[in-house]
Write an enzyme that holds these catalytic residues in place. Structure first.
Site, PDB file in Angstrom:
ATOM      1  CE  LYS A  46      -2.276   1.552   3.693  1.00  0.00           C
ATOM      2  NZ  LYS A  46      -3.324   1.722   4.741  1.00  0.00           N
ATOM      3  NE  ARG A 102      -5.538  -0.887   7.157  1.00  0.00           N
ATOM      4  CZ  ARG A 102      -4.784  -0.223   8.027  1.00  0.00           C
ATOM      5  NH1 ARG A 102      -5.185  -0.048   9.274  1.00  0.00           N
ATOM      6  NH2 ARG A 102      -3.640   0.285   7.646  1.00  0.00           N
ATOM      7  CE  LYS A 155       4.983  10.705  26.984  1.00  0.00           C
ATOM      8  NZ  LYS A 155       6.269  11.330  27.375  1.00  0.00           N
TER       9      LYS A 155
END
Length: 351
Positions: free
Chosen positions: A93, A137, A257
Site C-alpha cells: 500500500k 479496514r 501517557k
C-alpha cells in the site's frame, strides 16, 4: 554475447501476456467494499495468520518532505507485506496524506493505491484505489477488537473527529453491533459533527446521535471510545474514562501517557510497528516506563484464543493499533477475488 548454435533461447511465443486488474473506488463499492462484513472477515483471518507468523512485513518507511516542521499527518507511507496461509498473496500500500486537504483543497485527507502481486511469479495482478479500503479496514480492526475487548452488550460509542475515518468507524460499528443506542460526536469544527450525525441518522434512524461541545464530554459518555483525529498532542485523560471503557486508539496520538500506565490491559496489533516513530508507546519505552513485558497482548493472540480478552466489566482496556500492511493486503485480496468472480474492473496489459 555469442551464443553457441546448440543453445536455445527461451521462447515466449506461447506465454500469456501479463495483465492486471484495476479497481477504482466505485468498482470496490460494487463488490461489497463499502460495507463492513468483508473487512471484518478478512481482518479476523489475517490477525490469526499474524499470530501464527505466516507473514512477512517490513517496517513501513515514512516519506516526509517537510522534515520535523511538518504536520504529523503530512506524509506518504509505503506498506509492503506477504501473507501466507491457504491463499498466499504479496502487495504494497502506497498511501499519502495531507492534514489540510479537506479544508484547503476540498479533497479527502488521504489517498493511495494498493498493488497486489502473485507470490509464485512476483508479477502484479491488481491495482486498487486505497482510501476506501484503508478507512474500512481501520474500522474493521475496531470492530474485531470490540468483540473481544468491549463490555458485552455495550450501547454507547464516543467518536472524536468526524471526517472520513470516523464515518466508516460509525458505519461499521452500527452494522456489526445492533445493540448500540447512542453515538456521541465531537469535532473541532461543529459542522463536521453535524454533517456526520445527519448522514448517519438517515442510515440508522433507531440510533441517537448526540453532538458534544468538548472531547471530554464525548469521551465520558462512551463505553467504546474511538478517536479519529490527526492530532499530534495527546489529550484524552485517564479520569475521563468510565469503568469498563474500551479505547480503540486508531489515530495513535490522542491518548495521554497516564492512560497506558494505568489501564488494566494495553494491547497493540504488532509490537515492532507500535514501538517506533516517537508515538506515545515509543516515548514511554524510551523513558523506561513501558516495555514489551508490560504489554498484555498483540490483538491476534486474543482473536486466536491464546490470550483472554476482557475478563470483567470493570477493566479499562486500550488498543493501540498502528495499522498493518497485512491488513490492507488481506482486504484488498478479498476484494480482488470478488471482482474477478463478478467480472468487475478494468483489465490492463502490463506490456
Amino acid at each position: 554475447m555469442l551464443i553457441h548454435k546448440e543453445q536455445k533461447q527461451p521462447s515466449n511465443k506461447s506465454a500469456p501476456q501479463p495483465r492486471l486488474l484495476y479497481l477504482n473506488k466505485e468498482d470496490i463499492a460494487r463488490v461489497g467494499g463499502d460495507t463492513s462484513d468483508l473487512y471484518v472477515n478478512a481482518i479476523t483471518d489475517v490477525l490469526c495468520l499474524h499470530t501464527q507468523k505466516q507473514f512477512v512485513q517490513p517496517l513501513k518507511p515514512y516519506l516526509r518532505t517537510e522534515g520535523k516542521e511538518g504536520h504529523i499527518a503530512d506524509r506518504i507511507i509505503a506498506m509492503p507485506a506477504y501473507i501466507g496461509g491457504e491463499y498466499p498473496v504479496s502487495g504494497i500500500k502506497w498511501i499519502g496524506s495531507k492534514h489540510d486537504n479537506p479544508t484547503l483543497r476540498g479533497l479527502e485527507r488521504a489517498s493511495g493505491l494498493i498493488i497486489l502481486n502473485d507470490p509464485s511469479t512476483n508479477y502484479p495482478i491488481a491495482v486498487l484505489e486505497a482510501s476506501l479500503i484503508n478507512s474500512m479496514r481501520t474500522a474493521a480492526v475496531s470492530v474485531v477488537a470490540a468483540k473481544h475487548l468491549a463490555k458485552k452488550g455495550f450501547k454507547t460509542v464516543a467518536i472524536i473527529g468526524c471526517g472520513l475515518i470516523a464515518r466508516k468507524q460509525v458505519q461499521s460499528m452500527l452494522e456489526q453491533f445492533p445493540q448500540i443506542t447512542s453515538i456521541y460526536l465531537y469535532d473541532l469544527y461543529p459542522a463536521a459533527a453535524i454533517k456526520l450525525a445527519e448522514d448517519m441518522k438517515e442510515l440508522f434512524p433507531h440510533v441517537s446521535f448526540i453532538i458534544e461541545n468538548s472531547a471530554e464530554k464525548s469521551v465520558r459518555q462512551g463505553e467504546v471510545i474511538i478517536p479519529c483525529t490527526v492530532t499530534d498532542q495527546p489529550y484524552i485523560q485517564y479520569d475521563w474514562l468510565q469503568k469498563g471503557a474500551f479505547i480503540s486508539n486508531i489515530s495513535i496520538m490522542d491518548v495521554q501517557k497516564e492512560v497506558f500506565l494505568k489501564a488494566d490491559k494495553v494491547i497493540v496489533d504488532d509490537w515492532e510497528q507500535a514501538n517506533r516513530e516517537k508515538k506515545v508507546i515509543h516515548q514511554l519505552v524510551l523513558e523506561g516506563k513501558f516495555s514489551k513485558e508490560q504489554l498484555y497482548a498483540e490483538l491476534g493472540e486474543i482473536v486466536i484464543g491464546e490470550k483472554v480478552g476482557r475478563e470483567n466489566d470493570e477493566e479499562i482496556i486500550i488498543l493501540n493499533p498502528m495499522g498493518m500492511a497485512i491488513e490492507d493486503i488481506a482486504c484488498a485480496y478479498a476484494i480482488y477475488q470478488r471482482a474477478v468472480n463478478m467480472q468487475i474492473g478494468t483489465t490492463l496489459s502490463l506490456y
